[in-house]
Design a protein around this motif. Structure first.
Motif, PDB file in Angstrom:
ATOM      1  N   GLU A  57       0.904  -1.266  -0.187  1.00 15.65           N
ATOM      2  CA  GLU A  57      -0.128  -0.062   0.033  1.00 15.65           C
ATOM      3  C   GLU A  57       1.021   1.304   0.058  1.00 15.65           C
ATOM      4  N   GLY A  58       1.660   1.338  -0.989  1.00 16.59           N
ATOM      5  CA  GLY A  58       2.418   2.502  -1.249  1.00 16.59           C
ATOM      6  C   GLY A  58       3.346   3.002  -0.082  1.00 16.59           C
ATOM      7  N   GLY A  59       4.166   2.076   0.420  1.00 11.22           N
ATOM      8  CA  GLY A  59       4.729   2.308   1.787  1.00 11.22           C
ATOM      9  C   GLY A  59       4.079   2.833   3.022  1.00 11.22           C
ATOM     10  N   GLY A  60       2.780   2.394   3.231  1.00  7.90           N
ATOM     11  CA  GLY A  60       2.012   2.656   4.213  1.00  7.90           C
ATOM     12  C   GLY A  60       1.230   3.893   4.059  1.00  7.90           C
ATOM     13  N   LYS A  61       1.399   4.636   2.950  1.00  8.51           N
ATOM     14  CA  LYS A  61       0.732   6.013   3.018  1.00  8.51           C
ATOM     15  C   LYS A  61      -0.617   5.856   2.647  1.00  8.51           C
TER      16      LYS A  61
ATOM     17  N   LYS B 101       6.576   1.049  13.013  1.00  9.10           N
ATOM     18  CA  LYS B 101       7.688   1.867  13.455  1.00  9.10           C
ATOM     19  C   LYS B 101       9.008   1.466  12.618  1.00  9.10           C
ATOM     20  N   GLU B 102       9.379   0.156  12.371  1.00  7.60           N
ATOM     21  CA  GLU B 102      10.317  -0.146  11.295  1.00  7.60           C
ATOM     22  C   GLU B 102      10.112   0.528  10.164  1.00  7.60           C
ATOM     23  N   ALA B 103       8.790   0.711   9.748  1.00 10.42           N
ATOM     24  CA  ALA B 103       8.877   1.268   8.041  1.00 10.42           C
ATOM     25  C   ALA B 103       8.880   2.724   8.157  1.00 10.42           C
ATOM     26  N   GLY B 104       9.157   3.418   9.285  1.00 11.88           N
ATOM     27  CA  GLY B 104       9.407   4.610   9.515  1.00 11.88           C
ATOM     28  C   GLY B 104       8.099   5.501   9.767  1.00 11.88           C
ATOM     29  N   LEU B 105       7.107   4.820  10.095  1.00 12.93           N
ATOM     30  CA  LEU B 105       5.814   5.407  10.478  1.00 12.93           C
ATOM     31  C   LEU B 105       5.533   5.535  11.860  1.00 12.93           C
ATOM     32  N   LYS B 106       4.694   6.352  12.327  1.00 10.18           N
ATOM     33  CA  LYS B 106       4.271   6.417  13.693  1.00 10.18           C
ATOM     34  C   LYS B 106       2.808   5.569  13.759  1.00 10.18           C
ATOM     35  N   PRO B 107       2.966   4.359  14.559  1.00 12.17           N
ATOM     36  CA  PRO B 107       1.588   3.658  15.007  1.00 12.17           C
ATOM     37  C   PRO B 107       0.906   4.786  15.770  1.00 12.17           C
ATOM     38  N   GLY B 108      -0.602   4.520  15.634  1.00  9.60           N
ATOM     39  CA  GLY B 108      -1.282   5.537  16.598  1.00  9.60           C
ATOM     40  C   GLY B 108      -1.626   6.854  15.848  1.00  9.60           C
ATOM     41  N   THR B 109      -0.694   7.283  15.212  1.00  7.56           N
ATOM     42  CA  THR B 109      -1.056   8.673  14.521  1.00  7.56           C
ATOM     43  C   THR B 109      -0.999   8.348  12.865  1.00  7.56           C
ATOM     44  N   ASP B 110       0.051   7.842  12.333  1.00  2.14           N
ATOM     45  CA  ASP B 110       0.008   7.757  10.917  1.00  2.14           C
ATOM     46  C   ASP B 110      -1.146   6.704  10.748  1.00  2.14           C
ATOM     47  N   ILE B 111      -0.901   5.522  11.455  1.00  4.25           N
ATOM     48  CA  ILE B 111      -1.778   4.292  11.261  1.00  4.25           C
ATOM     49  C   ILE B 111      -2.355   4.301  12.441  1.00  4.25           C
ATOM     50  N   LYS B 112      -3.769   4.286  12.593  1.00  6.06           N
ATOM     51  CA  LYS B 112      -4.482   4.184  13.648  1.00  6.06           C
ATOM     52  C   LYS B 112      -4.486   2.762  14.029  1.00  6.06           C
ATOM     53  N   VAL B 113      -4.594   2.399  15.146  1.00  6.15           N
ATOM     54  CA  VAL B 113      -4.430   0.919  15.708  1.00  6.15           C
ATOM     55  C   VAL B 113      -5.612   0.392  16.589  1.00  6.15           C
ATOM     56  N   VAL B 114      -6.633  -0.206  16.019  1.00  7.93           N
ATOM     57  CA  VAL B 114      -7.688  -0.946  16.885  1.00  7.93           C
ATOM     58  C   VAL B 114      -7.527  -2.323  17.046  1.00  7.93           C
ATOM     59  N   SER B 115      -7.789  -3.023  18.109  1.00  6.80           N
ATOM     60  CA  SER B 115      -7.803  -4.411  18.355  1.00  6.80           C
ATOM     61  C   SER B 115      -8.593  -4.799  19.359  1.00  6.80           C
ATOM     62  N   ILE B 116      -8.632  -6.281  19.771  1.00  6.87           N
ATOM     63  CA  ILE B 116      -9.825  -6.704  20.657  1.00  6.87           C
ATOM     64  C   ILE B 116      -8.826  -7.677  21.704  1.00  6.87           C
ATOM     65  N   ASP B 117      -9.238  -7.865  22.808  1.00  2.00           N
ATOM     66  CA  ASP B 117      -8.739  -8.775  23.627  1.00  2.00           C
ATOM     67  C   ASP B 117      -8.555  -7.936  25.106  1.00  2.00           C
ATOM     68  N   ALA B 118      -7.506  -6.746  24.922  1.00  2.00           N
ATOM     69  CA  ALA B 118      -7.233  -5.742  26.010  1.00  2.00           C
ATOM     70  C   ALA B 118      -6.306  -6.740  26.857  1.00  2.00           C
ATOM     71  N   VAL B 119      -5.225  -7.380  26.539  1.00  2.00           N
ATOM     72  CA  VAL B 119      -4.074  -7.737  27.140  1.00  2.00           C
ATOM     73  C   VAL B 119      -3.129  -6.872  27.522  1.00  2.00           C
ATOM     74  N   PRO B 120      -2.480  -6.932  28.734  1.00  2.00           N
ATOM     75  CA  PRO B 120      -1.582  -5.892  29.177  1.00  2.00           C
ATOM     76  C   PRO B 120      -0.608  -5.143  28.344  1.00  2.00           C
TER      77      PRO B 120
END
Lengths: 342, 320
Positions: B208-212, B233-252
């Motif tokens: 997807e175009g380097g995550g853009k 992170k290793e692709a040089g992007l900011k998780p949570g900002t550049d790519i939002k992250v939502v998941s399930i389970d709520a582990v620590p």
């Protein structure tokens, strides 16, 4: 020297052609597959991903090649990966230094390998059963070490092994390439490789001829354990945690497959480490290609199986003779037939 | 016992005290599957905590992922004459016989965390989460978060064909229905593991175009999200900002990521299945109130504004 190189290339031609075809297919389903940029101090692109993600299987296949060359098999490597990852993670999280952690982890891998080797060489248990024991028990041992949780750590130097980069390449790539070269040189520039093949062809005969087959088998299984330890360290460092349930799961099968695709016979007596490494890259190219293609995940295993069937069928002795049959004009020139078929 | 006295002394509402008193002295057998995952370890420790809190004498049996061990455990609970049985079934079928025996011994059985293929007259109730609802909660959060903006979502599915993978996908897609600005552009399995989550995310970013072209990641469990965050992170992007992250389970670990601003939201699969089960059992023992056949646990949404570090500290000790 150059004659030897040409010879080696000829022998590896089927594997290299298969790899090239798969890479071309990948490029067809995913534009920019061959694009490589320089980013964050390392090369970056799908091709690098193939080299990087294929590291565990490539490393396992080095040890597996030697084991299979002695007509054995090592089913425990995936579980040994899990044990070593767990030990490494718990030591580094417990505040031990990096050298101490690595030494202890690799030591554990060697002990696991020697255990297998002892069962095979000293007790004469069939390798598939001997290594099955550790395959089953190993994951339990790993869970005891991690106490059933994913053991995470934050030691930068340990993480570097899994996700750092040097000379512009990810560390796992450098490690498997270096390990492959060292082991290949060790067995091929000395008589070691020949002795391993001798044991694989006929253990009793080689013993009678003066080969110390017991020590050789112990060493070969220990090498496989060592390779599994290195792969386990990389797998744990890659995700900054040891996952005893999933680390190395089913990788023993991928490693065996890589060895077989690489042209080593399961009947022992003939092996090629470089071939196995190419085999590992073929498997990883298929995996990466499937991920990039965007097909629904339900097709993953089918596609992988179909491609591997094609590779194995093309490589099989029967299809070689069929090839000479459908090209009758070549039969009159046996030397040329040999060249084309191989 | 000490806890009970304390809570009674703290002048809790009268009804609560009454039910606590009722539960005290109850002997409950708990047949747990084993310790296949961190979540299950947490479920075991929360069940023990809940039992202690209520003064329930809990008899714990670990089946090591084998149904025959669970059947043996249930038979031994019946022989010991426990007041109730909690069962986290390892598989869906083959329970009719042993549940019939429990029924004849008039011991109520409560299923935890999973349903079974058996007539529902054979058990008192089942306490489980609604996996479709979990996916929907995650999807609703994303819909609210992006508003009218165009958003391409990549999805990390669980193990192909497993029920959480199917249901969490379904629920998420339900939430997205009618919001044409949000599209799932890539969906691939990450087998619920960190390693595969990382590997698949790497390929998503390349494709997807380097995550853009990726605005958000939806992962069917937190472990895959944790792996994917590293890939981002290793692709040089900011998780949570550049790519939002939502998941399930709520582990620590996902709370640690949220505290660092690297993950945005998670939907809790609560390890507290025993709490509602004990509540239902207490009511049943007190005046014979039959609970509904299915008790749905809450699928709570946690975001960065819910003090993730505090939740992390709370959850850390549960054995995840």
């Amino acid at each position: 020297m150059s004659a030897r190189l040409v010879d080696a290339l000829k022998r590896l031609a089927p594997q290299l052609i298969a790899l090239a075809v798969i890479l071309a297919l990948n490029a067809a389903v995913s534009r920019g597959f061959f694009d490589i940029q320089f980013q964050n101090g390392r090369l970056y692109g799908s091709l690098i991903d193939v080299l990087n993600r294929g590291a565990p299987v490539a490393i396992l296949s080095i040890g597996m090649t030697l084991v299979i060359a002695t007509r054995g098999i090592d089913l425990s490597v995936g579980a040994v990966m899990a044990i070593c990852g767990a030990v490494g993670a718990s030591l580094i999280a417990g505040g031990y230094s990096l050298p101490a952690t690595l030494a202890a982890t690799i030591g554990i891998g060697l002990i696991c390998g020697l255990w297998n080797g002892a069962l095979v060489a000293l007790l004469d248990i069939q390798p598939i059963i001997a290594t099955l024991i550790l395959m089953v028990a190993g994951r339990g041992i790993a869970q005891l070490v991690t106490e059933g949780v994913i053991l995470t750590f934050n030691d930068a130097s340990f993480i570097f092994i899994g996700s750092g980069a040097a000379l512009g390449l990810p560390m796992p790539v450098l490690i498997w390439v270096a390990l492959g070269i060292v082991v290949a040189l060790l067995v091929r520039s000395t008589a070691l490789g020949l002795l391993i093949e001798a044991v694989g062809v006929n253990r009793r005969a080689s013993s009678l001829a003066g080969v110390d087959s017991r020590s050789l088998l112990l060493a070969v299984y220990a090498t496989s354990g060592l390779c599994a330890a290195v792969a386990g360290i990389i797998a744990a460092a890659d995700i900054k945690g040891a996952d005893a349930n999933n680390a190395g799961l089913w990788l023993e099968l991928d490693a065996i497959l890589a060895v077989v695709i690489g042209g080593t016979s399961l009947l022992g007596g003939r092996f090629s480490i470089i071939g196995s490494l190419i085999g590992a890259m073929i498997i990883q190219s298929v995996n990466t290609g499937i991920l990039l293609s965007g097909f629904p995940p339900e097709f993953n295993l089918i596609i992988k199986a179909a491609i591997i069937v094609v590779i194995l069928v093309v490589q099989s002795p029967a299809s070689r003779s069929l090839w000479t049959f459908v090209r009758p004009e070549r039969r009159r020139e046996p030397r040329q037939v040999e060249r084309v078929a191989r | 016992m000490k806890n009970w006295k304390l809570s009674a002394g703290a002048a809790l509402i009268a009804s609560l005290v009454a039910t606590s008193a009722m539960a005290a002295g109850m002997t409950v057998g708990f047949s747990q599957i084993g310790s296949e995952s961190g979540w299950r370890a947490a479920e075991t420790s929360v069940t023990k905590q809940e039992a202690e809190k209520r003064g329930v004498d809990l008899k714990f049996a670990d089946a090591q992922q084998k149904q025959e061990n669970q059947i043996k455990a249930i038979r031994s609970f019946i022989a010991q004459g426990v007041d109730a049985i909690l069962l986290a079934p390892v598989v869906a079928t083959g329970w009719d016989q042993v549940l019939q025996e429990a029924k004849e011994a008039e011991i109520p059985v409560v299923l935890l965390d999973r349903q079974i293929d058996a007539p529902d007259s054979l058990y008192l109730t089942a306490v489980t989460s609604d996996q479709v609802h979990e996916g929907k909660v995650a999807g609703d959060w994303l819909v609210k978060e992006v508003g009218d903006k165009e958003c391409n979502v990549v999805e990390l599915q669980g193990t192909t064909g497993s029920s959480p993978a199917i249901n969490r996908k379904k629920g998420f897609e339900e939430a997205l229905a009618g919001h044409d600005n949000i599209k799932i552009t890539r969906s691939q399995t990450g087998d619920f593991t960190r390693t595969k989550g990382k590997e698949v995310m790497e390929s998503f970013i390349k494709a997807e175009g380097g995550g853009k072209n990726i605005c958000a990641l939806y992962a069917h469990n937190d472990d895959m999200a944790v792996g994917a965050i590293q890939a981002i992170k290793e692709a040089g992007l900011k998780p949570g900002t550049d790519i939002k992250v939502v998941s399930i389970d709520a582990v620590p670990d996902i709370f640690q990521a949220m505290a660092n601003g690297e993950a945005n939201a998670t939907v809790e699969l609560t390890p507290n299945m025993a709490g509602p089960a004990f509540d239902a059992l207490e009511k049943f023992k007190a005046d014979g109130t039959e609970p509904k056949k299915w008790i749905q646990t809450e699928s709570k949404l946690y975001t960065q504004s819910d003090d993730p570090m505090k939740v992390y500290e709370e959850k850390k000790g549960l054995g995840y």
